[in-house]
Design a protein around this motif. Structure first.
Motif, PDB file in Angstrom:
ATOM      1  N   VAL A  68       0.849  -1.200   0.000  1.00 14.02           N
ATOM      2  CA  VAL A  68       0.000   0.000   0.000  1.00 14.02           C
ATOM      3  C   VAL A  68       0.882   1.247   0.000  1.00 14.02           C
ATOM      4  CG1 VAL A  68      -1.706   1.332   1.312  1.00 14.02           C
ATOM      5  CG2 VAL A  68      -1.943  -1.157   1.129  1.00 14.02           C
ATOM      6  N   ALA A  69       1.924   1.235   0.826  1.00 13.49           N
ATOM      7  CA  ALA A  69       2.840   2.386   0.885  1.00 13.49           C
ATOM      8  C   ALA A  69       3.507   2.630  -0.460  1.00 13.49           C
ATOM      9  CB  ALA A  69       3.897   2.148   1.972  1.00 13.49           C
ATOM     10  N   VAL A  70       3.888   1.570  -1.148  1.00 16.69           N
ATOM     11  CA  VAL A  70       4.508   1.706  -2.469  1.00 16.69           C
ATOM     12  C   VAL A  70       3.552   2.418  -3.426  1.00 16.69           C
ATOM     13  CG1 VAL A  70       5.276   0.418  -4.502  1.00 16.69           C
ATOM     14  CG2 VAL A  70       6.079  -0.256  -2.224  1.00 16.69           C
ATOM     15  N   ARG A  71       2.297   2.017  -3.433  1.00 12.29           N
ATOM     16  CA  ARG A  71       1.312   2.646  -4.324  1.00 12.29           C
ATOM     17  C   ARG A  71       1.071   4.105  -3.952  1.00 12.29           C
ATOM     18  NH1 ARG A  71      -4.196   0.194  -5.895  1.00 12.29           N
ATOM     19  NH2 ARG A  71      -4.025   2.050  -7.204  1.00 12.29           N
ATOM     20  N   TYR A  72       0.969   4.382  -2.673  1.00  8.80           N
ATOM     21  CA  TYR A  72       0.778   5.761  -2.229  1.00  8.80           C
ATOM     22  C   TYR A  72       1.932   6.643  -2.727  1.00  8.80           C
ATOM     23  CZ  TYR A  72      -3.043   4.850   1.172  1.00  8.80           C
ATOM     24  OH  TYR A  72      -4.239   4.553   1.779  1.00  8.80           O
ATOM     25  N   ARG A  73       3.144   6.174  -2.516  1.00 13.61           N
ATOM     26  CA  ARG A  73       4.307   6.987  -2.881  1.00 13.61           C
ATOM     27  C   ARG A  73       4.387   7.206  -4.393  1.00 13.61           C
ATOM     28  NH1 ARG A  73       7.875   3.729   1.487  1.00 13.61           N
ATOM     29  NH2 ARG A  73       7.585   5.161   3.245  1.00 13.61           N
ATOM     30  N   GLU A  74       4.113   6.172  -5.160  1.00  9.46           N
ATOM     31  CA  GLU A  74       4.153   6.311  -6.619  1.00  9.46           C
ATOM     32  C   GLU A  74       3.153   7.362  -7.096  1.00  9.46           C
ATOM     33  OE1 GLU A  74       3.357   2.397  -8.036  1.00  9.46           O
ATOM     34  OE2 GLU A  74       5.467   1.738  -7.911  1.00  9.46           O
ATOM     35  N   ALA A  75       1.955   7.348  -6.526  1.00 14.04           N
ATOM     36  CA  ALA A  75       0.897   8.249  -6.988  1.00 14.04           C
ATOM     37  C   ALA A  75       1.067   9.673  -6.484  1.00 14.04           C
ATOM     38  CB  ALA A  75      -0.465   7.704  -6.549  1.00 14.04           C
ATOM     39  N   LEU A  76       1.672   9.838  -5.297  1.00 14.12           N
ATOM     40  CA  LEU A  76       1.737  11.157  -4.665  1.00 14.12           C
ATOM     41  C   LEU A  76       3.087  11.855  -4.862  1.00 14.12           C
ATOM     42  CD1 LEU A  76      -0.024  10.256  -1.286  1.00 14.12           C
ATOM     43  CD2 LEU A  76      -1.029  11.428  -3.250  1.00 14.12           C
ATOM     44  N   ARG A  77       4.036  11.150  -5.473  1.00 13.46           N
ATOM     45  CA  ARG A  77       5.397  11.668  -5.576  1.00 13.46           C
ATOM     46  C   ARG A  77       5.447  13.072  -6.189  1.00 13.46           C
ATOM     47  NH1 ARG A  77       9.516   9.994  -2.919  1.00 13.46           N
ATOM     48  NH2 ARG A  77       9.020   7.827  -3.454  1.00 13.46           N
ATOM     49  N   ASN A  78       4.631  13.311  -7.205  1.00 14.44           N
ATOM     50  CA  ASN A  78       4.706  14.581  -7.927  1.00 14.44           C
ATOM     51  C   ASN A  78       3.466  15.458  -7.742  1.00 14.44           C
ATOM     52  OD1 ASN A  78       7.291  14.024  -9.122  1.00 14.44           O
ATOM     53  ND2 ASN A  78       6.242  12.548 -10.446  1.00 14.44           N
ATOM     54  N   VAL A  79       2.724  15.197  -6.674  1.00 17.92           N
ATOM     55  CA  VAL A  79       1.560  16.040  -6.383  1.00 17.92           C
ATOM     56  C   VAL A  79       2.037  17.259  -5.606  1.00 17.92           C
ATOM     57  CG1 VAL A  79      -0.680  16.206  -5.227  1.00 17.92           C
ATOM     58  CG2 VAL A  79      -0.018  14.079  -6.375  1.00 17.92           C
ATOM     59  N   GLU A  80       1.892  18.430  -6.188  1.00 20.62           N
ATOM     60  CA  GLU A  80       2.389  19.654  -5.565  1.00 20.62           C
ATOM     61  C   GLU A  80       1.656  19.923  -4.255  1.00 20.62           C
ATOM     62  OE1 GLU A  80       3.634  24.218  -6.849  1.00 20.62           O
ATOM     63  OE2 GLU A  80       2.176  23.111  -8.053  1.00 20.62           O
ATOM     64  N   GLY A  81       2.429  20.210  -3.223  1.00 24.02           N
ATOM     65  CA  GLY A  81       1.841  20.525  -1.925  1.00 24.02           C
ATOM     66  C   GLY A  81       1.638  19.326  -1.030  1.00 24.02           C
ATOM     67  N   VAL A  82       2.038  18.133  -1.487  1.00 28.34           N
ATOM     68  CA  VAL A  82       1.927  16.915  -0.672  1.00 28.34           C
ATOM     69  C   VAL A  82       3.322  16.332  -0.474  1.00 28.34           C
ATOM     70  CG1 VAL A  82       1.037  14.557  -0.518  1.00 28.34           C
ATOM     71  CG2 VAL A  82      -0.392  16.367  -1.486  1.00 28.34           C
ATOM     72  N   THR A  83       3.698  16.139   0.773  1.00 34.03           N
ATOM     73  CA  THR A  83       4.964  15.480   1.083  1.00 34.03           C
ATOM     74  C   THR A  83       4.708  14.315   2.024  1.00 34.03           C
ATOM     75  OG1 THR A  83       5.366  17.057   2.887  1.00 34.03           O
ATOM     76  CG2 THR A  83       6.388  17.534   0.746  1.00 34.03           C
ATOM     77  N   PHE A  84       5.684  13.414   2.085  1.00 35.82           N
ATOM     78  CA  PHE A  84       5.557  12.226   2.933  1.00 35.82           C
ATOM     79  C   PHE A  84       6.948  11.711   3.241  1.00 35.82           C
ATOM     80  CE2 PHE A  84       4.903  11.176  -1.564  1.00 35.82           C
ATOM     81  CZ  PHE A  84       5.988  10.333  -1.799  1.00 35.82           C
ATOM     82  N   PHE A  85       7.030  10.719   4.126  1.00 37.30           N
ATOM     83  CA  PHE A  85       8.315  10.119   4.470  1.00 37.30           C
ATOM     84  C   PHE A  85       8.614   8.961   3.524  1.00 37.30           C
ATOM     85  CE2 PHE A  85       6.867  11.405   8.894  1.00 37.30           C
ATOM     86  CZ  PHE A  85       7.668  12.532   8.946  1.00 37.30           C
ATOM     87  N   ASP A  86       9.836   8.894   3.049  1.00 35.90           N
ATOM     88  CA  ASP A  86      10.296   7.725   2.308  1.00 35.90           C
ATOM     89  C   ASP A  86      10.943   6.741   3.271  1.00 35.90           C
ATOM     90  OD1 ASP A  86       9.825   7.881  -0.599  1.00 35.90           O
ATOM     91  OD2 ASP A  86      10.938   9.765  -0.463  1.00 35.90           O
ATOM     92  N   ASP A  87      11.112   5.503   2.815  1.00 36.82           N
ATOM     93  CA  ASP A  87      11.844   4.533   3.623  1.00 36.82           C
ATOM     94  C   ASP A  87      13.274   5.026   3.848  1.00 36.82           C
ATOM     95  OD1 ASP A  87       9.642   2.937   3.716  1.00 36.82           O
ATOM     96  OD2 ASP A  87      10.452   1.328   2.467  1.00 36.82           O
ATOM     97  N   ILE A  88      13.820   4.674   5.005  1.00 37.14           N
ATOM     98  CA  ILE A  88      15.178   5.068   5.364  1.00 37.14           C
ATOM     99  C   ILE A  88      16.116   3.910   5.049  1.00 37.14           C
ATOM    100  CG2 ILE A  88      16.679   5.803   7.252  1.00 37.14           C
ATOM    101  CD1 ILE A  88      14.066   6.774   8.682  1.00 37.14           C
TER     102      ILE A  88
END
Length: 370
Positions: free
Chosen positions: A254-274
């Protein structure tokens, strides 16, 4: 159904037939609490799974925090974070200590080690950091500071079940770590929690304290509390431990899908895996920049809720904003700019093992198509 509700979390439940089989064993034994066989088994299996030396089970995640402070006889001031669930600070307050808030690092949401030293006074005796959203704290830097000033470190690891850094459990850091096994967590025993400690003598003392202080039938060694786990929840936990890895991997996808879809949405940020961290994907927080996104965090939250998609503004408001704590000098918003910014922009998207591809698509459509 198009508008069926998508909850922010969903409990990991054991197979009912398998659970019934263990319940029959409990019924036949008539031993339902007080350190029964399933309780002992779960402590042993959790220690092995989590790669820690000793585990003591508790009836929820707050009581091990309270007991850790008691066991180490913490007094005076305890440095902690305002960006957490209230149980963190409540445990300090209930022990008659004064919480001292420091700001967070916006890159992780965790306590900023560079702010700790300035908050230390002659009354400081301990630090209580939180692995927020399961993201590991900078444990090395915190240890350096604690060792320099002779301070104890108790980690609130409620979110950090199974989290590892370079193959080592984050739960082995500090003097003690505590876990929550609440129904909303990655791994649950309905209600429950645990404490991780480094040696057998400490485990024995903790086990006394969680059973009224009894060290024998007629011997009480300290002012303990009742926080024992019954056999039913221990059996439930044994079964859940067998399926938690699969649940974590489902969350990962689920996290993989969220990150793929939101990566380039302006004004939305999130944490990536460390890098080097084995994550548990307990939460998926996103942060909304209203000016860039074109909608406030609260407007998005209400929009999602109106169509049955339940996000959570976690952690909002800050602990330092609640009436019990906002009078503290360290609660001054000017001292906590990063924490306030995060609290005012965060929304945790639904994250659990039962989200379908259709569920994830529906959630993302709401966030991406404003």
């Amino acid at each position: 159904m198009e508008n069926s509700r998508i909850t922010v979390t969903s409990p990991l439940l054991p197979n009912l037939d398998e659970f019934y089989g263990l319940l029959k064993q409990i019924w036949n034994s008539k031993w339902i609490t007080n350190n029964g066989s399933f309780h002992k088994q779960l402590e042993k299996e959790l220690a092995e799974y989590l790669k820690v030396p000793f585990v003591s089970l508790f009836t929820n995640g707050t009581l091990p925090l309270l007991t850790a402070l008691q066991a180490m006889r913490i007094t005076g001031e305890v440095i902690t974070t305002p960006y957490s669930f209230v149980a963190t600070t409540h445990s300090i307050w209930w022990n008659g200590c004064k919480p001292v808030f420091v700001d967070v690092d916006p890159a992780t949401g965790n306590m900023d080690p560079e702010k700790i030293e300035a908050a230390i006074t002659p009354r400081t005796t301990a630090i209580m950091p939180v692995h927020v959203y399961g993201q590991p704290c900078d444990t090395k830097r915190i240890k350096e500071i604690a060792d320099r000033y002779g301070l104890k470190v108790i980690y609130d690891a409620a979110h950090a079940f199974g989290v590892q850094v370079n193959g080592e459990s984050v739960l082995n850091e500090g003097d003690m770590s505590t876990l929550s096994f609440h129904a909303t967590k990655v791994y649950n025993t309905i209600e429950g929690g645990a404490m991780v400690m480094h040696d057998e003598a400490t485990k024995k003392r903790i086990d006394y304290l969680k059973n009224f202080g009894f060290a024998g039938e007629t011997t009480v060694v300290g002012p303990g509390i009742n926080s024992k786990v019954d056999e039913m929840r221990a059996a439930y936990g044994i079964l859940n431990l067998r399926q938690v890895d699969a649940a974590i991997e489902a969350r990962h996808q689920v996290a993989v899908r969220y990150r793929e879809a939101l990566r380039n949405v302006e004004g939305v940020t999130f944490f990536d895996d460390i890098e080097g961290v084995k994550h548990n994907y307990a939460y998926f927080p996103i942060f909304i920049d209203e000016a860039k996104y074109g909608m406030s965090r609260d407007d998005l939250y209400v929009k999602m809720k109106s169509v049955g998609v339940l996000g959570r503004r976690y952690f909002y408001p800050l602990i330092s904003e609640f009436s019990t704590y906002r009078g503290l000098e360290s609660a001054n918003p000017e001292n906590l700019p990063n924490a306030h910014k995060m609290a005012n922009s965060v929304i945790c998207l639904p994250m659990h093992h039962q989200l379908s591809d259709a569920d994830v698509s529906r959630i993302l459509e709401l966030v991406v198509k404003k």
